[in-house]
Design a protein around this motif. Structure first.
Motif, mmCIF file in Angstrom:
data_model
loop_
_atom_site.group_PDB
_atom_site.id
_atom_site.type_symbol
_atom_site.label_atom_id
_atom_site.label_comp_id
_atom_site.label_asym_id
_atom_site.label_seq_id
_atom_site.Cartn_x
_atom_site.Cartn_y
_atom_site.Cartn_z
ATOM 1 N N ASP A 22 -8.523 1.916 7.094
ATOM 2 C CA ASP A 22 -8.591 2.151 5.655
ATOM 3 C C ASP A 22 -9.790 3.045 5.371
ATOM 4 O O ASP A 22 -10.885 2.840 5.910
ATOM 5 C CB ASP A 22 -8.735 0.820 4.921
ATOM 6 C CG ASP A 22 -8.690 0.993 3.417
ATOM 7 O OD1 ASP A 22 -8.200 2.040 2.957
ATOM 8 O OD2 ASP A 22 -9.170 0.095 2.696
ATOM 9 N N VAL A 52 -2.345 -5.936 2.905
ATOM 10 C CA VAL A 52 -2.005 -4.786 3.744
ATOM 11 C C VAL A 52 -1.947 -5.212 5.210
ATOM 12 O O VAL A 52 -1.018 -4.840 5.946
ATOM 13 C CB VAL A 52 -3.035 -3.648 3.563
ATOM 14 C CG1 VAL A 52 -2.771 -2.517 4.565
ATOM 15 C CG2 VAL A 52 -2.985 -3.111 2.144
ATOM 16 N N LYS A 96 -1.183 5.029 0.684
ATOM 17 C CA LYS A 96 -0.573 3.834 0.106
ATOM 18 C C LYS A 96 0.019 4.203 -1.249
ATOM 19 O O LYS A 96 -0.539 5.038 -1.963
ATOM 20 C CB LYS A 96 -1.626 2.747 -0.104
ATOM 21 C CG LYS A 96 -2.355 2.284 1.143
ATOM 22 C CD LYS A 96 -3.447 1.278 0.757
ATOM 23 C CE LYS A 96 -4.291 0.866 1.943
ATOM 24 N NZ LYS A 96 -5.402 -0.036 1.557
ATOM 25 N N PRO A 97 1.129 3.576 -1.639
ATOM 26 C CA PRO A 97 1.927 2.623 -0.849
ATOM 27 C C PRO A 97 2.847 3.367 0.115
ATOM 28 O O PRO A 97 3.277 4.488 -0.164
ATOM 29 C CB PRO A 97 2.734 1.894 -1.914
ATOM 30 C CG PRO A 97 2.918 2.919 -2.997
ATOM 31 C CD PRO A 97 1.672 3.755 -3.003
ATOM 32 N N GLY A 132 -5.372 4.225 -0.402
ATOM 33 C CA GLY A 132 -4.755 4.368 -1.720
ATOM 34 C C GLY A 132 -5.370 5.491 -2.512
ATOM 35 O O GLY A 132 -4.983 5.724 -3.651
#
Length: 380
Positions: A55, A16, A105-106, A84
């Motif tokens: 994240d 990433v 994500k994605p 995600g």
């Protein structure tokens, strides 16, 4: 976008970090990456980024903790959550931690570029707002100094010398000359009063009243305010009717400035009322708030003016020749006084039908006596 913008990406997946770096590299940003929250926060102090991608799920310190620490360090930094595990709940939680946006994500290169540009535009606006606020503060500080030293002091000296001159020449002046001197005195006094008004607007002294807060009986505030505006109301043939519901708990505050706030609003109500009309002042307790309403049936406030009436020096755009406009600071000062008391002030108005101002102040719980029973007292 400007190459001076700094982007920080914090994610525990190297793929990433690499892909984000490659996608954003074409924009010529200064890009930095961190493999975990601790490293990201260390870089934060070093590079001072404009936008940070975080994240949500990382080992060690979580993404939400990172968001919280970023905001505590510099709330102007724009933060975007990438994860995600995108759910409505996680998005809401991220927004509660001051995230600007949410990117699941994605994501495509275009989605990342678009969100980055939007985030940097947001950052630019934030920095411009901070700069404008600081410029305003400096203007206020300089304005107060200039007004105080360059205008107030010389006028005060002129006024003092004028008093001495009138006294020395009292036996020599004709009645006409005495009248001229009195008019000069009056004009100088008006100028000094205006200067003091300006200084009050740009003063931070209002904040210091918090140090001297004590329990205040709001019915006393209303009585004092009504007494103060009675002469003004009589000259305009406007009747003041105050209705006080009892008992009403005390509030914690400053009686003098609260009285001034009520006087300012009530004076405006009288000023914009028609001869033969009434100004109604009501005091009651609603849902742990002391509520003061000041209503009139006068000229009202236009929709255009309504959002601006609490701004410094805003006196409206009314063309009514029967209304003498002030300098536009009474409502601004009143709003500051109310807010310093942790209260709120609002207004409803319609052109030609009058205005209704409402002040809400939190009660001082410690002084409540539940044994007392309510009654109604009307002071006309």
């Amino acid at each position: 976008m400007d190459k001076e913008y700094k982007v920080l990406i914090i994610d525990d997946e190297e793929i990433v970090l690499d892909s984000c770096t490659e996608i954003l590299a074409v924009e010529d940003f200064q890009i930095n990456t961190a493999i975990n929250g601790h490293t990201g926060l260390e870089l934060l102090n070093e590079i001072q980024p404009d936008i940070v991608f975080v994240d949500l799920k990382m080992p060690g310190i979580s993404g939400l903790e990172v968001l919280e620490k970023i905001h505590a360090l510099d709330p102007s930094i724009v933060t975007v959550v990438i994860t995600g595990y995108a759910t409505i709940d996680s998005a809401v939680e991220a927004m509660k931690h001051n995230a600007y946006d949410f990117l699941p994500k994605p994501f495509t290169p275009d989605e990342l570029r678009l969100l980055t540009k939007r985030g940097l535009e947001k950052r630019k606006l934030i920095l411009e707002t901070i700069a404008l606020r600081r410029e305003k503060e400096l203007l206020q500080e300089n304005f107060a100094a200039i007004v105080s030293h360059e205008l107030k002091s010389p006028l005060g000296a002129v006024q003092q010398n004028l008093y001495f001159l009138i006294d020395e020449l009292s036996d020599l002046l004709s009645e006409e000359q005495v009248g001229k001197f009195q008019r000069i005195k009056s004009r100088i006094s008006d100028l000094l009063e205006l200067i003091n008004t300006w200084l009050r607007v740009y003063s931070t002294d209002l904040d210091t009243i918090k140090d001297h807060f004590k329990p205040v009986v709001m019915s006393t505030v209303i009585d004092n305010a009504v007494e103060s505006i009675t002469t003004h109301a009589a000259r305009k043939d406007v009747e003041i009717i105050s209705t006080l519901e009892d008992p009403i708990r005390e509030i914690l505050g400053d009686q003098g400035t609260l009285t001034e706030a009520v006087i300012n609003i009530s004076n405006n109500a009288v000023k914009y009322s028609y001869a033969g009309s009434k100004v109604l002042i009501n005091l009651q307790e609603i849902d742990n708030d002391i509520v003061i309403t000041i209503s009139d049936s006068g000229v009202g406030i236009s929709d255009e003016d309504l959002p601006l009436i609490f701004n410094d020096f805003y006196s409206g755009k009314s063309n009514d020749k029967n209304i003498q406009k002030g300098v536009g600071i009474g409502l601004a000062i009143s709003k500051r006084i109310v807010e310093i008391h942790n209260g709120s002030i609002s207004v409803e108005s319609e052109m030609g039908k009058g205005s209704k101002f409402e002040i809400r102040l939190p009660v001082f719980e410690k002084n409540y006596n539940p044994i007392q029973q309510p009654s109604l007292i009307s002071n006309n």
